[in-house]
Design an enzyme around this catalytic site. Structure first.
Site, short mmCIF file in Angstrom:
data_model
loop_
_atom_site.label_atom_id
_atom_site.label_comp_id
_atom_site.label_asym_id
_atom_site.label_seq_id
_atom_site.Cartn_x
_atom_site.Cartn_y
_atom_site.Cartn_z
N LYS A 133 3.55 -30.51 -24.83
CA LYS A 133 2.26 -30.27 -24.18
C LYS A 133 1.11 -30.09 -25.17
O LYS A 133 -0.06 -30.19 -24.78
CB LYS A 133 2.35 -29.01 -23.31
N ASP A 164 -1.75 -22.28 -19.32
CA ASP A 164 -1.43 -23.17 -18.22
C ASP A 164 -0.48 -22.45 -17.26
O ASP A 164 0.60 -22.01 -17.66
CB ASP A 164 -0.78 -24.45 -18.73
N GLN A 182 9.92 -32.48 -23.62
CA GLN A 182 9.98 -31.21 -22.90
C GLN A 182 11.41 -30.88 -22.47
O GLN A 182 11.85 -29.72 -22.56
CB GLN A 182 9.06 -31.27 -21.69
N GLU A 219 -4.57 -31.07 -12.28
CA GLU A 219 -4.77 -29.62 -12.25
C GLU A 219 -6.23 -29.25 -12.04
O GLU A 219 -7.15 -30.02 -12.34
CB GLU A 219 -4.28 -28.97 -13.55
N ARG A 273 7.63 -35.76 -21.08
CA ARG A 273 8.74 -35.20 -20.32
C ARG A 273 10.06 -35.23 -21.08
O ARG A 273 10.89 -34.32 -20.93
CB ARG A 273 8.89 -35.97 -19.01
N GLU A 309 7.33 -36.61 -10.50
CA GLU A 309 7.65 -36.47 -9.08
C GLU A 309 7.59 -37.81 -8.35
O GLU A 309 8.49 -38.14 -7.57
CB GLU A 309 6.66 -35.50 -8.43
N THR A 316 -4.92 -31.92 -23.99
CA THR A 316 -5.27 -31.49 -22.64
C THR A 316 -6.70 -31.93 -22.40
O THR A 316 -7.60 -31.59 -23.18
CB THR A 316 -5.16 -29.97 -22.49
N HIS A 326 4.91 -28.86 -6.47
CA HIS A 326 5.32 -29.40 -7.76
C HIS A 326 6.53 -28.63 -8.30
O HIS A 326 7.50 -29.23 -8.78
CB HIS A 326 4.16 -29.31 -8.76
N ASP A 346 -3.18 -31.95 -17.96
CA ASP A 346 -2.31 -31.40 -19.00
C ASP A 346 -1.22 -32.44 -19.30
O ASP A 346 -0.12 -32.39 -18.77
CB ASP A 346 -1.69 -30.08 -18.53
N GLU A 397 -0.75 -34.60 -15.50
CA GLU A 397 -0.63 -33.52 -14.52
C GLU A 397 -2.00 -33.25 -13.91
O GLU A 397 -2.98 -33.02 -14.62
CB GLU A 397 -0.07 -32.24 -15.15
#
Length: 434
Positions: free
Chosen positions: A260, A134, A247, A208, A244, A381, A264, A141, A240, A206
């Site tokens: 993570k 990734d 993380q 992507e 949070r 975000e 996925t 971002h 993905d 996420e």
């Protein structure tokens, strides 16, 4: 193909189809009723069965070899053949499926054996993923997330010199429609002196672009940036999923791990570089004062046409919304032009130290947010780290995902004078932790 290719197909549902007209023809693995998984082509509302077509002798030369390689339960062998075989198969498929094809009557007579309805088929992971990497090439971002933790210095010094990435977990890459379970792990809430252990409370998506690797390289050898496009088999959508809170506690100093590796999600259809050719674009110019990429990452042709103009969308469908009969609600609309590094630069950088890439390896672009809030590709975000809730049509609010929420990614290329090219959907519903 040229940007004025308006050929039509004798398969009526392909004409005007928002995702899968004759000009797309993405590949995937599907299983029709009571049959084993095999390779197919999305065309309108149907799937062209490559095994049936191959057994019937519909292809010749290099295209015949390509079709045979896609008849098993994965596209790895097809990816390994490279761009020439892929183009040969595409050319013969378009000739067979175009209006006025000399084979139209024969193909129509084969009916459902050759063209089962997509709605009656099961879709599978397109390839057996050997490795998953990734990247972090969405600069908006990176800036947005950096600002949450380092308001005065959101981007670290290396970001504009090197395509940042981390090695993900290939074993939990799953195809669209596969439920994803909320992970359990350690978190360190503000004010605590020791971590908690339990389900993640800040589960995120996420948005992507996924990149499938075709022909690889030998260990100890590198792929030059000028040759990188020849090593890309195709593209997909990729979510993905990210815990949070897990993380935030675990990522220093080595980066994401349990936050993570629980899941996925990728879309099932592999859109080829040939289908996307009319939607290539110049790589957006860097901000004045940004460093020029180092020579191994800089190629004039790649800068001129190495980017793509693909519209990306993320939507949410909660349990309450389903019960109320509401449509999915759009959370963001972004574009692949928000990538700071091209796909070729990612391939060149990944292999420059001698890393062996193999057919079926998967790259994620990293979250592709735009500069405005309506284009943010993650809840981290959009909610400013969970401080500003998002209101939904059901009357609900979200700062992060709740159990029963379904995240839907879509992507489409549109250009005047050319049919719309889409990726299909990348969907995943969040299950409660065990």
């Amino acid at each position: 193909m040229t940007q004025t290719d308006n050929r039509r197909s004798w398969i009526a549902s392909a004409n005007g189809h928002p995702d899968f007209p004759l000009q797309n023809l993405p590949l995937g693995i599907f299983s029709p009723s009571n049959a084993s998984p095999r390779g197919g082509i999305a065309i309108g509302d149907a799937i062209f069965d490559l095994k049936v077509a191959s057994d019937a002798g519909l292809f010749s030369g290099e295209a015949a070899e390509a079709a045979r390689s896609a008849c098993s339960d994965s596209l790895n062998a097809f990816f390994a053949l490279g761009a020439s075989a892929r183009r040969a198969l595409r050319a013969q498929l378009q000739a067979l499926l175009a209006e006025g094809s000399s084979a139209q009557a024969r193909l129509e007579a084969m009916g459902q054996a050759l063209l089962p309805s997509a709605s009656t088929c099961r879709l599978h992971l397109p390839a057996k993923v050997g490795d998953y990497t990734d990247f972090y090439v969405g600069i908006h971002h990176a800036n947005n997330v950096g600002r949450l933790f380092r308001p005065d210095n959101p981007l670290l010094p290396n970001y504009k010199y090197v395509p940042i990435g981390y090695h993900g977990r290939a074993s939990t890459v799953c195809v669209s429609g596969t439920p994803v379970r909320r992970p359990i792990g350690q978190t360190m809430p503000p004010g605590n002196e020791v971590p908690n252990f339990g389900p993640s409370k800040r589960l995120d998506y996420e948005l992507e672009l996924g990149i499938w690797i075709g022909q690889g390289n030998e260990m100890g050898e590198s792929i030059a940036i000028a040759d990188a496009q020849q090593h890309i088999a195709g593209y997909c959508l990729l979510n993905d999923w990210s815990a949070r809170d897990v993380q935030a506690w675990e990522y220093q100093p080595l980066g994401p791990f349990l936050a993570k590796n629980f899941g996925t999600t990728v879309s099932p259809w592999v859109v080829t570089a040939e289908a996307l050719e009319p939607f290539r674009a110049a790589q957006p110019a860097r901000t004045e004062g940004d460093p020029q990429p180092l020579p191994y990452l800089l190629d004039e042709a790649d800068q001129a046409k190495g980017a793509f103009d693909i519209e990306l969308e993320v939507l949410i469908l909660t349990k309450a919304m389903r019960e109320q009969g509401l449509a999915p609600h759009r959370l963001a609309l972004s574009n692949t032009l928000n990538m700071y590094w091209t796909v070729a630069q990612m391939v060149a950088h990944h292999s420059v130290g001698g890393c062996k890439l193999q057919p079926g390896d998967l790259f994620g672009s990293g979250t592709l947010s735009g500069p405005q809030p309506e284009a943010f590709g993650s809840l981290l975000e959009s909610t400013v780290g969970g401080k500003q809730a998002i209101s939904l049509p059901s009357g609900e609010q979200r700062t992060f995902l709740e159990d029963g929420d379904e995240v839907i990614l879509r992507a489409r290329c549109q250009r005047e004078g050319y049919p719309s090219i889409g990726f299909g959907e990348c969907r995943g519903i969040l299950l409660a932790a065990k």
